[in-house]
Design a protein around this motif. Sequence first.
Motif, short mmCIF file in Angstrom:
data_model
loop_
_atom_site.label_atom_id
_atom_site.label_comp_id
_atom_site.label_asym_id
_atom_site.label_seq_id
_atom_site.Cartn_x
_atom_site.Cartn_y
_atom_site.Cartn_z
N ALA B 241 27.55 25.25 1.55
CA ALA B 241 26.90 24.01 1.14
C ALA B 241 27.18 23.73 -0.34
CB ALA B 241 25.40 24.10 1.40
N ALA B 242 27.08 24.77 -1.14
CA ALA B 242 27.28 24.60 -2.59
C ALA B 242 28.71 24.16 -2.90
CB ALA B 242 26.95 25.91 -3.31
N LYS B 243 29.66 24.71 -2.15
CA LYS B 243 31.06 24.45 -2.48
C LYS B 243 31.63 23.22 -1.76
CE LYS B 243 34.98 27.37 -3.66
NZ LYS B 243 35.63 28.66 -3.44
N TYR B 244 31.27 23.05 -0.47
CA TYR B 244 31.91 22.00 0.32
C TYR B 244 30.93 21.06 1.02
CZ TYR B 244 36.02 24.94 -0.34
OH TYR B 244 37.03 25.67 -0.88
N GLY B 245 29.63 21.33 0.91
CA GLY B 245 28.66 20.47 1.58
C GLY B 245 28.49 19.16 0.83
N LEU B 246 28.01 18.14 1.57
CA LEU B 246 27.60 16.92 0.88
C LEU B 246 26.13 17.10 0.55
CD1 LEU B 246 28.44 14.21 -0.25
CD2 LEU B 246 27.92 13.17 1.96
N GLY B 269 21.72 20.96 6.04
CA GLY B 269 21.69 21.86 4.88
C GLY B 269 22.97 22.67 4.72
N VAL B 270 23.89 22.55 5.67
CA VAL B 270 25.17 23.24 5.51
C VAL B 270 26.21 22.20 5.10
CG1 VAL B 270 26.84 24.84 6.54
CG2 VAL B 270 24.43 24.96 7.21
N GLU B 271 26.84 21.54 6.07
CA GLU B 271 27.84 20.55 5.65
C GLU B 271 27.19 19.25 5.15
OE1 GLU B 271 27.78 21.61 8.89
OE2 GLU B 271 27.44 19.87 10.15
N LEU B 272 25.95 19.01 5.54
CA LEU B 272 25.28 17.77 5.10
C LEU B 272 23.82 18.07 4.79
CD1 LEU B 272 25.59 14.67 4.75
CD2 LEU B 272 24.92 14.42 7.15
N ALA B 273 23.36 17.61 3.62
CA ALA B 273 21.96 17.82 3.24
C ALA B 273 21.07 17.06 4.21
CB ALA B 273 21.73 17.33 1.82
N SER B 274 19.97 17.69 4.59
CA SER B 274 19.04 17.09 5.54
C SER B 274 18.56 15.72 5.06
CB SER B 274 17.86 18.04 5.72
OG SER B 274 17.23 17.81 6.94
N ALA B 279 19.83 8.67 5.26
CA ALA B 279 19.83 7.94 3.99
C ALA B 279 20.36 6.52 4.19
CB ALA B 279 20.70 8.69 2.98
N PRO B 280 20.05 5.60 3.26
CA PRO B 280 20.50 4.21 3.42
C PRO B 280 22.01 4.07 3.58
CG PRO B 280 18.89 4.37 1.65
CD PRO B 280 19.20 5.78 2.06
N ASN B 281 22.78 4.93 2.96
CA ASN B 281 24.24 4.81 3.10
C ASN B 281 24.81 5.75 4.17
OD1 ASN B 281 23.72 7.06 1.58
ND2 ASN B 281 25.59 6.87 0.32
#
Lengths: 312, 312, 312
Positions: B241-246, B269-274, B279-281
């Motif tokens: 998540a820290a290196k490649y997650g959004l 929480g891994v590839e995409l934050a919960s 989110a709007p976008n």
Amino acid sequence: MLAYQTKNDLGNLVSMADLSTNAIGNLLDRAEEFKHGAGSRFTQPVYAVNLFFENSTRTHTSFEMAERKLGLNILPFDPSTSSVTKGETLHDTLLTLDAIGANIAVIRHKQNRYYEPLIAGCDLNLGIINAGDGSGEHPSQSLLDLMTIREEFGRFTGLRILICGDIRHSRVARSNAEALGKLGAKVLFAGPQEWFDDSLSDLGEYGDWDELLPTADVVMMLRIQHERGVSNDHFDPEAYAAKYGLTVQRALHMKQGAIIMHPGPINRGVELASELVQAPNSRFVKQMQNGVYVRMAMIERICLDRHLGGLS
Amino acid sequence: MLAYQTKNDLGNLVSMADLSTNAIGNLLDRAEEFKHGAGSRFTQPVYAVNLFFENSTRTHTSFEMAERKLGLNILPFDPSTSSVTKGETLHDTLLTLDAIGANIAVIRHKQNRYYEPLIAGCDLNLGIINAGDGSGEHPSQSLLDLMTIREEFGRFTGLRILICGDIRHSRVARSNAEALGKLGAKVLFAGPQEWFDDSLSDLGEYGDWDELLPTADVVMMLRIQHERGVSNDHFDPEAYAAKYGLTVQRALHMKQGAIIMHPGPINRGVELASELVQAPNSRFVKQMQNGVYVRMAMIERICLDRHLGGLS
Amino acid sequence: MLAYQTKNDLGNLVSMADLSTNAIGNLLDRAEEFKHGAGSRFTQPVYAVNLFFENSTRTHTSFEMAERKLGLNILPFDPSTSSVTKGETLHDTLLTLDAIGANIAVIRHKQNRYYEPLIAGCDLNLGIINAGDGSGEHPSQSLLDLMTIREEFGRFTGLRILICGDIRHSRVARSNAEALGKLGAKVLFAGPQEWFDDSLSDLGEYGDWDELLPTADVVMMLRIQHERGVSNDHFDPEAYAAKYGLTVQRALHMKQGAIIMHPGPINRGVELASELVQAPNSRFVKQMQNGVYVRMAMIERICLDRHLGGLS
């Protein structure tokens, strides 16, 4: 029209033995009507449920299609997520489905004659169609085989039907032998002697595969039923194919006009050569096509018996 | 209207590579019509069967919904209770479903290009829709992604699409990269270098995640596919998540007007934050909504090709 | 008509505690109308999906029948082949089904109050019907029990309802005790003391099985839930039957006009003697019949709340 020999079986369809030759003829006639476009005559909703306690593609999907073509409402039932997993008996499961409003239950179950206590109990209103019981009967498969043979030859009398393979464990062999004998055909059996069942000897004659093959009008190959533990570690598919399989070489010795049948699923290259599955004289695909129509006729028959769906 | 480049694929829909940009445009146009209320044009019954040999919620349920909205009759098929468990081949299973009367088979299978022998055999009448093959293609996912992007920007030309994550094992990455390139977009890849596949280098350019992110109009996050053995015991979700997650922090650097996409299911929480999922976008929900309509268009397209359901 | 006490639960039906006595009465009245032939009033398609994360025959099939009788479109969902197996959360699964267009989700899940975060999230448009949560509630079972009792006695006030068995783990005990108390009945509990839950003591009085039995108008036998690990290696079915089962001998001491109820599936010969399952004073089958109609009323209620299917 009294289609069944015993009162208990009126409104159910569990065994070929319960069907008179007249009843068989009526079912095949109606199946042909469906095949040629006859539509459903139901005017009221009928609810069906398919309980397959053994794996199946052909029979299961074919009943599902027959039910859809007739316009039935179908309740889903998956044994692996049902209360059967909590120890509920088959009888209590059917009591539940009956109470909920199911009118017809199509059942495949590994126990031979599972349907007897269900019918004898007389506390169920729903009609039972046997879609295969253990090594017992498989009436819808028998009827589709009969339909396919009748379409080919226009008659049963005098035909020589050779059934080859695992006769002992085959629902198809027994159901078919009974029905074909009753309809005037001569039934012959071939295959490994240890797989021949003496209880079948009054239904047909056991003989040498290569000697009988050129004399048969219909060659019915049975499936090696790995899943029933028929074969074992010592089973050699190549040796079996060489000795008892219908190979391309052996098929050359078939009688002019004779046809190949197989109930499926096929072990390609074992009991039947892959090249023969869709050969010009194979009726494998036609059997599956006809299966939908005989099942429509069976379901309609039960609904007539039970005055379901506005039929009478 | 000839929508497909090769004769074999007329009447099937198995790969984005078979679809011309014109054919893609027509499918998206029709999907928009369905989204805005266009109804089914079928006047005859069409029978569909969905064969999902790999687990799925989104794709499977979405096809089921598309079929229902079109008014198709749907046959149930569960691989785990089918004759596949008895060793029946995929081809023989389809031969059976075809004989029984199925017109369309929607198939997900773990084997890459499973559909080639089925189509090459030429003995099946039913149309095949590929719902995902191994690490190969996933055309319905591509089309819904394209629909979502076109709705957002009204065009593909000049857009920068950044695909980040497990590119090597992703059906989505490959299908999308091919289609987007053909439509005039610029495809960029990011994520762990060991997950980049050189065979993709002619479809898009691999670069640094944090450098590319602020330049992209569309940020497509791929799923870490635990179930394909992509990660292993040493895989550290937090480090990934820290290196490649959004992450929320990283999303702040996205370009104005840029959107987030994800094919689902999400490893939150891994590839995409919960916090970014809705989110709007984010277009995660919209992608799933659009999926139903592109699948309706795909099914209708096959039926037109094959003159099914009274269409022509 | 405001049927629910809390705003969050308007449009969902997850707990008997949310239903006023007035709302309960309305649901039972409507169920009786369905039982006496009232048809569906839907003029627009409604899409339902049934998510059963725990095994079930009665409840699952009954909801399926209710949905069919109302003319709903039903999406299939099998947890074992869904993305849940890839780690997708219940919330994301529902977000998916919602996006795809499902209007109603009927859910059984092993986690108590699984529905709270789903409803609190406020990002789902679909209505949730709780078909059983862990050892929590089972509102459709409660309603069918209430319907069966009301049909028998025409009232609740003054009735003595004796609930016997595994009260601690029973969804039925808790839901029923709450509702029956609210409606004016007197609830009594019996069975092994270690299975009595002190949190239930304000809902009813615990006493001696053989002393309470002759005083009860309704005897509700609970299922020994082997599948929840209730019993163990030391559990002796015969000893249980002798001490706490409703045996044929014990049933002779029941009050004149009293009835036997059981939510099913029954452990025949353990909590209930096999001979009593379909005895004249057993309402086991009637409970299952009524289940379809209360579920029709519940679904229609949600659709009214949400203006689905053209209802308002």
